[in-house]
Enzyme design. Sequence first.
Site, PDB file in Angstrom:
ATOM      1  N   SER A 178      33.658  86.028  48.149  1.00  0.00           N
ATOM      2  CA  SER A 178      33.750  86.272  46.721  1.00  0.00           C
ATOM      3  C   SER A 178      33.140  85.103  45.937  1.00  0.00           C
ATOM      4  O   SER A 178      31.961  84.807  46.073  1.00  0.00           O
ATOM      5  CB  SER A 178      35.210  86.518  46.331  1.00  0.00           C
ATOM      6  OG  SER A 178      35.330  86.948  44.999  1.00  0.00           O
ATOM      7  N   ASP A 243      35.156  98.496  46.606  1.00  0.00           N
ATOM      8  CA  ASP A 243      35.497  97.252  45.905  1.00  0.00           C
ATOM      9  C   ASP A 243      35.403  97.485  44.394  1.00  0.00           C
ATOM     10  O   ASP A 243      34.331  97.771  43.867  1.00  0.00           O
ATOM     11  CB  ASP A 243      34.526  96.146  46.328  1.00  0.00           C
ATOM     12  CG  ASP A 243      34.986  94.762  45.905  1.00  0.00           C
ATOM     13  OD1 ASP A 243      35.646  94.655  44.851  1.00  0.00           O
ATOM     14  OD2 ASP A 243      34.685  93.795  46.615  1.00  0.00           O
ATOM     15  N   HIS A 272      38.338  94.744  47.603  1.00  0.00           N
ATOM     16  CA  HIS A 272      38.035  93.316  47.519  1.00  0.00           C
ATOM     17  C   HIS A 272      39.020  92.452  48.307  1.00  0.00           C
ATOM     18  O   HIS A 272      38.709  91.316  48.638  1.00  0.00           O
ATOM     19  CB  HIS A 272      38.037  92.885  46.050  1.00  0.00           C
ATOM     20  CG  HIS A 272      37.312  91.597  45.795  1.00  0.00           C
ATOM     21  ND1 HIS A 272      35.954  91.463  45.968  1.00  0.00           N
ATOM     22  CD2 HIS A 272      37.750  90.377  45.384  1.00  0.00           C
ATOM     23  CE1 HIS A 272      35.583  90.222  45.673  1.00  0.00           C
ATOM     24  NE2 HIS A 272      36.655  89.555  45.313  1.00  0.00           N
TER      25      HIS A 272
END
Length: 412
Positions: A178, A243, A272
């Site tokens: 991320s 996601d 996610h």
Amino acid sequence: MGAVTSTVAARFAFFPPSPPSYGVEQPPPPAPAAAAAAPGAAAAAQVVEAKEKGGGGGGGSTVVELTGVPPKGNVEARRLRTKRGTEVVAMHVRQPGAKLTLLYSHGNAADLGQMYELFVELSSHLNVNLMGYDYSGYGQSSGKPSEQNTYADIEAVYRCLIETYGASEDNIILYGQSVGSGPTLDLASRLTRLRAVVLHSPILSGLRVMYPVKHTYWFDIYKNIDKVPLVRCPVLVIHGTADEVVDCSHGRALWELAKVKYEPLWIKGGNHCNLELYPEYIKHLKKFVTAIEKSPPPPPIDEESTETSGPSDRAPTEPECMAEDARKSTDCRDKTRPSVDHRHSTDRREKPRGSTDRRDKSRKSVDQSDKPRASVDQSDRPRKSIDRFGGMMKSVRLCNIDCFKVTATSGS
């Protein structure tokens, strides 16, 4: 302008857990009996400590102990001083017989206490040494979170791997999850002999997470879209198709822009926060690490680059693609991307980037790995009878909060 950039970064990207999930304390002094048995040990320890502390320009380190996490004999924690004056906490997991080292940059709303078990499990399952760290302002690291601080943070951790743990650049894999894809790609774009890169639910840039912008603006943060073409080593991208925090199109676009591609992993139904729960996650990651270990290290650029193991600002040269038959269709496709590989100003080329951001459905000529992905995408749900790794990750319940969407809907 720098102040505005830092403000945008802090507002859009950084959510350190509060309070931290772990503590730090100095290790206990050696037992008196041990000190008496080895009179020179204390003096030797002082010499080592003085060496580790280093000069005032960053790079010093001190051994500490983590509290609030189960102690492990193969885990060592350190405070590392960065060139920007902060001190970050890092943990090194040693795996006997490992040839590769994974440098892991975690995502948002997480710190070392929450990542501790995952790091230990990954080290064991992948048979790698692993170094994880907290960004400035996260966990027990000092300072405040900022884009530039994270770049200094990962560089200090990288230096520690080289100077303290004896790792070499050509045996290091950078792993960015991320927001962690930002410092990961920044460092990877400046290293000439890095072994490989893993991008886990990565972002094209901070601004692009919230708005489908086509330009790269000066106040944007983590401009990964501009840096991934500079990476010379194999790049693996892992992203969930469901996601809702960072759309899967970010991962697909970064994979297209990579010079040396490894078969990507698009986890069908993955979001996610839960990719570690899917059995194909660890299976594919292990396959990647095994392939990297069997492949030869990247050749040096020239004599000058072999004399230093630090980040370089040298312009990239075309890397050699990995020659494994299983990845011929995904590793070597530079000829299909001339407009991407030869751009000098990323800010003025709207057409290549716009087409990259929008052509998920129309780029079958580029994504020739549909067949390998079909086997990956067949698993819509994590399997019910999960293995030890998946079970551990399920109990840890790692989750990066929906930080981008929450901030985006706040109005300013």
